[in-house]
Scaffold this motif. Structure first.
Motif, PDB file in Angstrom:
ATOM      1  N   GLN A  12      72.197  23.474 -12.236  1.00 39.46           N
ATOM      2  CA  GLN A  12      71.739  24.794 -12.666  1.00 39.46           C
ATOM      3  C   GLN A  12      71.704  25.775 -11.492  1.00 39.46           C
ATOM      4  N   PHE A  65      67.936  24.572 -24.474  1.00 42.47           N
ATOM      5  CA  PHE A  65      68.217  25.472 -23.360  1.00 42.47           C
ATOM      6  C   PHE A  65      67.011  25.442 -22.431  1.00 42.47           C
ATOM      7  N   PRO A  89      65.394  27.201 -19.422  1.00 43.68           N
ATOM      8  CA  PRO A  89      65.553  28.447 -18.658  1.00 43.68           C
ATOM      9  C   PRO A  89      64.843  28.487 -17.310  1.00 43.68           C
ATOM     10  N   THR A  90      63.889  27.595 -17.059  1.00 46.04           N
ATOM     11  CA  THR A  90      62.982  27.793 -15.936  1.00 46.04           C
ATOM     12  C   THR A  90      63.683  27.812 -14.585  1.00 46.04           C
ATOM     13  N   MET A 139      65.524  31.028 -14.158  1.00 47.22           N
ATOM     14  CA  MET A 139      64.641  32.179 -13.949  1.00 47.22           C
ATOM     15  C   MET A 139      64.070  32.184 -12.540  1.00 47.22           C
ATOM     16  N   PHE A 190      65.392  36.367 -18.576  1.00 47.69           N
ATOM     17  CA  PHE A 190      65.416  35.568 -19.815  1.00 47.69           C
ATOM     18  C   PHE A 190      66.171  36.290 -20.923  1.00 47.69           C
ATOM     19  N   MET A 233      69.894  36.130 -20.343  1.00 51.28           N
ATOM     20  CA  MET A 233      70.413  34.791 -20.604  1.00 51.28           C
ATOM     21  C   MET A 233      70.554  34.545 -22.097  1.00 51.28           C
ATOM     22  N   VAL A 234      69.536  34.890 -22.844  1.00 53.35           N
ATOM     23  CA  VAL A 234      69.566  34.667 -24.291  1.00 53.35           C
ATOM     24  C   VAL A 234      70.670  35.490 -24.939  1.00 53.35           C
ATOM     25  N   VAL A 268      64.280  26.057 -27.078  1.00 55.20           N
ATOM     26  CA  VAL A 268      63.966  26.334 -25.681  1.00 55.20           C
ATOM     27  C   VAL A 268      63.043  25.250 -25.138  1.00 55.20           C
ATOM     28  N   ASN A 284      57.085  30.336 -20.847  1.00 55.25           N
ATOM     29  CA  ASN A 284      58.322  30.202 -21.611  1.00 55.25           C
ATOM     30  C   ASN A 284      58.102  30.515 -23.082  1.00 55.25           C
TER      31      ASN A 284
END
Length: 348
Positions: A68, A100, A102-103, A106, A112, A115-116, A138, A152
């Motif tokens: 990532q 997904f 995301p952390t 981010m 966020f 990304m979405v 998520v 989140n």
């Protein structure tokens, strides 16, 4: 049935996958591309190979996060979604609920919402190019703690994107007991989100019980520790509670089993448990969904009609309407019948 015929049959049949980390469908080609973009030099062969050298869950998670970190900007998300589409196509997956996470992104500065937006573009492309429906769950993740999980969820609720249908509790269950996330999952339920959790992967059945009783999850990812708790296994069968089982993934983490022949998937199935078959992280574990079906047929001695039932289970356990489930199941039955009609010398 020989392997060639089996793969032909399974390729012809539409399938669902419910436990799949989208980032973990990334190809070596894309990893090299991301690396070169970030470091402005080719990726050394030994560094690429080192990403796949792990023999437990923490080692795998470290590699997952490292990959990532190769993402330079939010536009890079489109590259792994191209790999994602290829994976869906070669396995004839027409419906997928994908995680997904995301952390880590981010924390490198990714937004966020942006990304979405890119993920939604990928979802739209999957529908248009591959006729596949993709829904997003998520990962609020144990890896980064309770405060991060709450954050989140806040982002998911603020985004209110129809492609996001729920939250999941991923990460190392031994380091993040489900009870610590009860408030997060209560809020998610009140907001109408679906809830799932990784459990029973490396921790005994009490972890699964906490997820069901405290988090009120609707499905559990992995769940194989139930096979070693007879009373609980019977309870899961009686309540028809869905499990997202990923045999090859469990072999890599080596907590309960170290070879496919010993995997408890068939034990759970024979006990009447509502099991679905999944890959978890195809690139990391070098397995496609059709490969997993071959594994349970060849290594665990499933009958061919039981294979069809597991395919159907994938749709029946999905977060969709009963009408939609029936439509997909009808398509499975039609494709199954048609394949055997076209191969009259092969008996089901």
């Amino acid at each position: 049935m020989n392997k060639s015929d089996f793969y032909s049959l399974l390729k012809s049949v539409p399938k669902a996958e419910l436990h799949l980390h989208g980032e973990a469908v990334i190809s070596n080609k894309t990893i090299r591309q991301l690396y070169k973009s970030k470091f402005e030099k080719p990726m050394p062969k030994e560094e690429l190979e080192s990403l796949w050298q792990y023999d437990d869950l923490p080692g795998f998670l470290d590699s997952f996060i490292k990959i990532q970190q190769f993402f330079v900007n939010v536009n890079d998300i489109k590259f792994y979604f191209e790999d994602f589409g290829d994976y869906l196509s070669r396995n004839n997956i027409v419906y997928v609920e994908t995680f997904f996470s995301p952390t880590a992104l981010m924390r490198t500065g990714f937004d966020f919402h942006e990304m979405v937006s890119h993920i939604s573009d990928g979802v739209k492309c999957a529908k248009e190019k591959y006729n596949a429906t993709v829904k997003i769950i998520v990962d609020v993740s144990r890896t980064f703690g309770l405060e991060n999980a709450q954050h989140n969820l806040d982002l998911v609720l603020a985004e209110n994107n129809p492609d996001i249908i729920g939250i999941g509790l991923g990460g190392d269950e031994a380091k993040g007991p489900a009870r610590e996330y009860e408030a997060v999952f209560k809020r998610a339920k009140e907001a109408g989100l679906h809830r799932v959790a990784h459990a029973g992967e490396t921790v005994d059945s009490w972890s699964m019980k906490d997820c069901i009783n405290l988090l009120e999850v609707e499905r559990i990812g992995h769940g194989i520790s139930a096979a070693y708790d007879g009373d609980f296994m019977k309870e899961l069968a009686d309540t028809h509670f869905p499990l997202e089982v990923s045999p090859t993934s469990n072999i890599f983490t080596k907590h309960y089993v170290s070879k496919l022949e010993d995997h408890p998937f068939k034990k759970l199935y024979d006990a009447g448990c509502f099991v679905t078959l999944n890959t978890d992280d195809p690139t990391f574990f070098k397995v496609d969904l059709i490969d997993e079906y071959w594994n349970i047929y060849h290594k665990l001695h499933f009958k061919i009609e039981d294979i069809k039932q597991v395919v159907l289970n994938g749709f029946k356990a999905a977060f969709m309407s009963e009408q939609e489930k029936q439509g997909y199941c009808d398509a499975v039955e039609k494709a199954w019948t048609q394949w055997f009609k076209e191969h009259p010398d092969i008996k089901s």
